[in-house]
Design an enzyme around this catalytic site. Sequence first.
Site, PDB file in Angstrom:
ATOM      1  N   LYS A 111       1.085  -1.154  -0.201  1.00 35.95           N
ATOM      2  CA  LYS A 111       0.095  -0.290  -0.107  1.00 35.95           C
ATOM      3  C   LYS A 111       0.962   1.326  -0.289  1.00 35.95           C
ATOM      4  O   LYS A 111       0.577   2.102  -1.070  1.00 35.95           O
ATOM      5  CB  LYS A 111      -1.028  -0.318   0.896  1.00 35.95           C
ATOM      6  CG  LYS A 111      -2.172  -1.058   1.323  1.00 35.95           C
ATOM      7  CD  LYS A 111      -3.216  -0.576   0.949  1.00 35.95           C
ATOM      8  CE  LYS A 111      -4.146  -2.281   0.717  1.00 35.95           C
ATOM      9  NZ  LYS A 111      -4.485  -2.494   1.530  1.00 35.95           N
ATOM     10  N   LYS A 194      -4.328 -14.293  -8.573  1.00 37.36           N
ATOM     11  CA  LYS A 194      -5.783 -14.660  -8.233  1.00 37.36           C
ATOM     12  C   LYS A 194      -6.820 -13.858  -8.944  1.00 37.36           C
ATOM     13  O   LYS A 194      -6.172 -11.954  -9.092  1.00 37.36           O
ATOM     14  CB  LYS A 194      -6.206 -14.780  -6.965  1.00 37.36           C
ATOM     15  CG  LYS A 194      -5.415 -14.208  -5.952  1.00 37.36           C
ATOM     16  CD  LYS A 194      -6.015 -14.181  -4.965  1.00 37.36           C
ATOM     17  CE  LYS A 194      -6.980 -13.001  -4.060  1.00 37.36           C
ATOM     18  NZ  LYS A 194      -7.252 -13.246  -3.226  1.00 37.36           N
ATOM     19  N   LYS A 197     -10.017  -7.968  -6.966  1.00 37.14           N
ATOM     20  CA  LYS A 197     -10.741  -6.018  -6.955  1.00 37.14           C
ATOM     21  C   LYS A 197      -9.792  -5.475  -7.400  1.00 37.14           C
ATOM     22  O   LYS A 197      -9.865  -4.528  -8.208  1.00 37.14           O
ATOM     23  CB  LYS A 197     -10.479  -5.368  -5.100  1.00 37.14           C
ATOM     24  CG  LYS A 197     -12.226  -5.364  -5.073  1.00 37.14           C
ATOM     25  CD  LYS A 197     -13.502  -4.813  -4.274  1.00 37.14           C
ATOM     26  CE  LYS A 197     -12.543  -4.726  -2.818  1.00 37.14           C
ATOM     27  NZ  LYS A 197     -13.852  -4.800  -1.957  1.00 37.14           N
TER      28      LYS A 197
END
Length: 329
Positions: A111, A194, A197
């Site tokens: 992040k 995978k 979002k």
Amino acid sequence: MKTVLSGIRSTGHLHLGNYFGALRNFVQLQHQAKCYFFVADLHSLTTHPKPDDYLSGVKTILSEYLASGLDPEKSTLYVQSSVPQVCELYVLLNMLTYKGELERTASFKDKVRLNPDNVNAGLLTYPVLMAADILIHRANWVPVGKDQEQHLEITRMLARRFNKLYGAEVFPEPEAYNFGGHLVRIPGLDGSGKMGKSENNGIYLVDDQKTITKKVMRAVTDTGPVNPNDPMSPGVANLFTLLGVVSEPEVVAYFREQYDKCTIRYGDLKKQLAADICKHTLPIKERIEEIYNNGPYLKYVIEKGTEEARTSARATMELVRDAVGFKTF
Ligand code: TRP
């Protein structure tokens, strides 16, 4: 009876990975375990979403949960911020968590790299809030994807640390739950890992037929096998994995044979895949819309769930406050 817990942030939509990887399996599990499902609206605040978008975001995830088969008569569905005990436990757990431990978390480092201008303390302590979510119900099992495993490890560490420091067995150590080994990892459509979002490679339960078809037709493949038994490229292997989840075994076998004979046409495979995805998701999409527009039903579900979640949280906090030494005079 075991207690299971799962949460999902309130910005965005549930995708095929959420559904086939976890939610679908809960339909049975909720008869065998006490299940808590919540909307992690506090976690969502790390990115400062607009207040005007709040309610629709929460209602969306709730409708998607219900449309996927979660039964409010069996499971407890609630919104994280409606259970204030979560925040109380979060403060106490923060005192047991070291800055270095949080700075070392892979998700935090990601992040920071992606949003260097918004490295707030909530982001740093994201795993502590998640630990509070889990420990507030003294959950035993938490189905988590790979990206959340480290957070669960921190939760286990905090449970141990709390119990040891205060000399009380308040928290069980939650385990990563994999549905008895049936965990399927749903890959994205971009040939990489995978479906997720943040990766922007997903198909959502609310996507319509046209959108799904467009996304599948654009999925990454290769120029096709040349020699029998050529190893599959990651993109093609992903398409076969998805096909294995949504299509009949004969269909999978047919395309596998075409691949092995080097006569496969990826366009045909994709058309079939898109159609089979739609077969599963379009009825869910319809239910999502029905539920989303049924205000009284959503209100019933959330009021019932909030009450149940608070009752469980209050019981835990009684043990916690007693262990910490908070006594009334
Ligand atoms: N961090 C999770 C996610 O990003 C959401 C979440 C919050 C969660 N609290 C949780 C998941 C507790 C499981 C248990 O998807």
